[in-house]
Design an enzyme around this catalytic site. Structure first.
Site, mmCIF file in Angstrom:
data_model
loop_
_atom_site.group_PDB
_atom_site.id
_atom_site.type_symbol
_atom_site.label_atom_id
_atom_site.label_comp_id
_atom_site.label_asym_id
_atom_site.label_seq_id
_atom_site.Cartn_x
_atom_site.Cartn_y
_atom_site.Cartn_z
ATOM 1 N N THR B 200 0.606 -1.242 0.021
ATOM 2 C CA THR B 200 -0.079 0.052 -0.081
ATOM 3 C C THR B 200 0.540 1.338 -0.027
ATOM 4 O O THR B 200 0.772 2.337 0.862
ATOM 5 C CB THR B 200 -1.151 0.074 1.067
ATOM 6 O OG1 THR B 200 -1.978 -1.051 0.968
ATOM 7 C CG2 THR B 200 -1.917 1.302 0.754
ATOM 8 N N GLU B 279 2.353 4.835 10.170
ATOM 9 C CA GLU B 279 1.329 5.094 11.263
ATOM 10 C C GLU B 279 1.851 5.041 12.569
ATOM 11 O O GLU B 279 2.471 3.944 12.938
ATOM 12 C CB GLU B 279 0.109 3.964 11.132
ATOM 13 C CG GLU B 279 -0.702 4.380 9.929
ATOM 14 C CD GLU B 279 -1.464 3.329 9.487
ATOM 15 O OE1 GLU B 279 -1.526 2.220 10.205
ATOM 16 O OE2 GLU B 279 -2.292 3.464 8.615
#
Lengths: 426, 426
Positions: B200, B279
């Protein structure tokens, strides 16, 4: 089992499970020490747990870690397995005794001191350690605690032993089963670092029924492969994990197949206990992969799902993010060269079909039901001392490629896990 | 670079980096929609970002995910790569367009609508999506936003484009380098799910210097392998990742080797940006494996360290738990059948030797220094908008077995990561 509403209730059940087979005694001693490697002087607590057979037994078996940098206890155990008979196991928590300058000598020193106290040859004794890797055992402090530990040896149940071997475990784990005229009782510790190949997991199995030593080893090897080697809490495999089995042979013998079936029941349940008690486990995830070409591929695909941090965090949040399940399977297949067919893939979460015919089947109503399903399977990771229930989040993926299948167990990934592991040594 | 003290300071630097090469324009449009699959009716925001070359170019290249269940954009891109020339890229965030019933048609529909607006054949356009897997694109809403997006096309810099393609990214990522008479500029998005093989992660590279189409592809493939395929935030590889390169060829040509060297510099820096912006990333971990038999094994060993949840959580907690580094390496070696020699293993954390001659070298003083070292390399994962510095936690393991080596980048595992991913879709 719908679980327990209090620790007392669980301990009552545990005492029932932990009744020792004939011919074994256990005890747990305690000590405090200050590690040389630790920045602060604040003392640590350590448990010394002892499992002793009344007589030497030639019926024993072991499965050891595959980690390439095994700890001193594993190196020592490899030698013990060449002995004609063994007698007992000394277990300490807190420090794993791995790759220190004097690791093996430290273990031998402990065993020779214990040997003198109980009049048993050191070569008939195992030294098993779990805890911090890289630090040294506080041998003098441990030796000082040996007499009281020996003094406390008792029959009855192994609950204090099962508690003594814990590190960051949320609750003690014991499973047992009747077989022939006797029983098999197994205790385990293991919280973080649990992965295939029994990582930082210690399992001690005692029985009073007899099989041949060869059959005992064959049964333990086969059962470990289908139980302890198919669970994963955080995909790490430790330097120290082992499963040891001893038989006192005091209650007659049973056929090898009967023994293995009973052992599989005990170890299967214990493996699930270990995942449920994993550091910060909020959900136990049970992934069934079917329709695969071979079992090894099915296991690997299941591991890919239960080890995906994105799948694990979504389930922790009760978010039925099934896209991450498909992604983790595609990730595994695409990068391991396994030929798969998207059109044949079928995925069910709980009782709901979420993927088939090459596409997802999701709608508002189903997402709501799936979210409730995850909430109902959740445990409160902050509650320690006992499992609240034994519900699992069931994921079933059928690849439609063959007849092989496998079930893999894993846990979610929670704030409590981070907390536990970000300052494990403090 | 010591990083930035404010978002404004970072954006100023970013504008400098993001000056578009000759022959390209970009824009970003916005829309809101309500996903059919979502339990609540609360609307979502989506960005539509457009990158357009002034003229069709036959100099383009791509690297696509190896995930076995790729999204519609990847399937579409495979066809586009057979075209003689291409013109532009339409990117949306929020929904990844993976394995839905009408996925490819949805993408084609978007491109044909765009085609009509800009008078460019749809087959010269890429449709790229990132976000939630398994949900459908809100095609009508997106079509409605196309005219304004086309209207907003501009030259100058690509900062708004780099922002538009973000999902949970902490800050926009652009790197550039001068080469020959022109430059190479690359934008990336990618936060969670970053792993080898560009999971991703979307990377868009534009240049105005010319090389042959074959050389462009060869350079991108080689460079991606050594940059984007050697980073890992959470070991998941997505269904949608891709890197696309377009050249306008308006500033003359350069030798293939010069082009590849420049591309490697840009992509290397971008890869580190992507990890730093992962993240909840608190520390960037840079693992160098040397003395290995071959490069692939060195990469795999490095990945074993940066993907170990126990190593990642310890570093997050500024706990120099080096035992977990050795355990993760031994785990990898023991279970992948790589022959290693504990006596030859040498490990350094920062500037401190922690393992050699088969044993750990730890003491109170060193543990204190190591802990400070980790604290100094920490970022505050809660600060979004800009990276605070570019320090790494450097781990070097030499196996003393051969001449091969590799560097792998990863991130720690933080509460912020869990937070981000436990409710990614809410």
């Amino acid at each position: 089992m719908e679980g327990f509403s209090s620790e007392a209730e669980y301990l009552e059940e545990l005492r029932r499970r932990a009744v020792l087979p004939a011919g074994f005694r256990v005890s747990t001693g305690r000590l405090t020490f200050t590690p040389n490697e630790r920045p602060t002087q604040e003392p640590y607590r350590m448990n010394l747990s002892l499992l002793l057979a009344d007589r030497p037994t030639e019926i024993f078996a072991a499965v050891l870690t595959r980690n390439a940098f095994p700890g001193a206890p594993v190196l020592l155990a490899r030698n013990r397995l060449r002995e004609p008979s063994v007698r007992g196991i000394l277990v300490n928590n807190k420090i794993a005794n791995v790759c220190t300058a004097s690791g093996v000598e430290d273990a031998e020193r402990l065993l020779s001191e214990l040997s003198a106290l109980i009049d048993v040859p050191a070569k008939q004794l195992f030294s098993v350690s779990t805890g911090i890797i890289g630090w040294s055992l506080p041998v003098p402090d441990m030796v000082g605690a040996l007499p009281a530990t020996v003094e406390a040896l008792h029959g009855g149940d192994a609950v204090d032993f099962a508690r003594g071997i814990m590190t960051t475990d949320a609750f003690p784990k014991v499973r047992s089963v009747s077989v022939g005229e006797g029983s098999i009782v197994a205790c385990a510790k293991g919280a973080g670092m649990i992965e295939p190949n029994m990582a930082t997991m210690l399992v001690f199995i005692v029985t009073d029924v007899a099989v041949s030593r060869e059959d005992a080893q064959a049964a333990l090897s086969a059962v470990a492969e289908r139980s302890f080697n198919r669970i994963s809490v955080d995909s790490d495999q430790s330097t120290s994990d082992m499963a040891l089995l001893l038989s006192s042979a005091q209650r007659g013998s049973v056929p090898a197949s009967t023994f293995q079936a009973a052992l599989e029941e005990v170890c299967g349940r214990l493996a699930e206990d270990i995942v449920r008690n994993g550091e910060g486990t909020g959900h136990v995830i049970r992934v069934r992969i079917s329709g695969m070409q071979d079992e090894a591929t099915a296991v690997a695909a299941g591991k890919a799902v239960v080890n995906s941090p994105l799948v694990k965090t979504a389930i922790y949040g009760n978010d039925p993010n099934v896209g991450r399940i498909v992604s983790s399977l595609g990730d595994y297949a695409g990068n391991s060269g396994v030929e798969v067919d998207r059109e044949r893939l079928f995925i069910r979460l709980g009782q709901w079909e979420v993927f088939s015919g090459g596409v997802f089947h999701l709608d508002r109503d189903k997402e709501t039901r799936l979210s409730s399903y995850l909430q109902e399977a959740a445990m409160n990771p902050r509650i320690k001392g006992y499992p609240q229930h034994d519900r699992c989040v069931d994921i079933h993926a059928d690849f439609g490629l063959g007849k092989a299948e496998a079930v893999v167990l894993g846990s979610d990934l929670s704030h409590e896990y981070i907390q536990e592991n970000a300052d494990y040594r403090t």
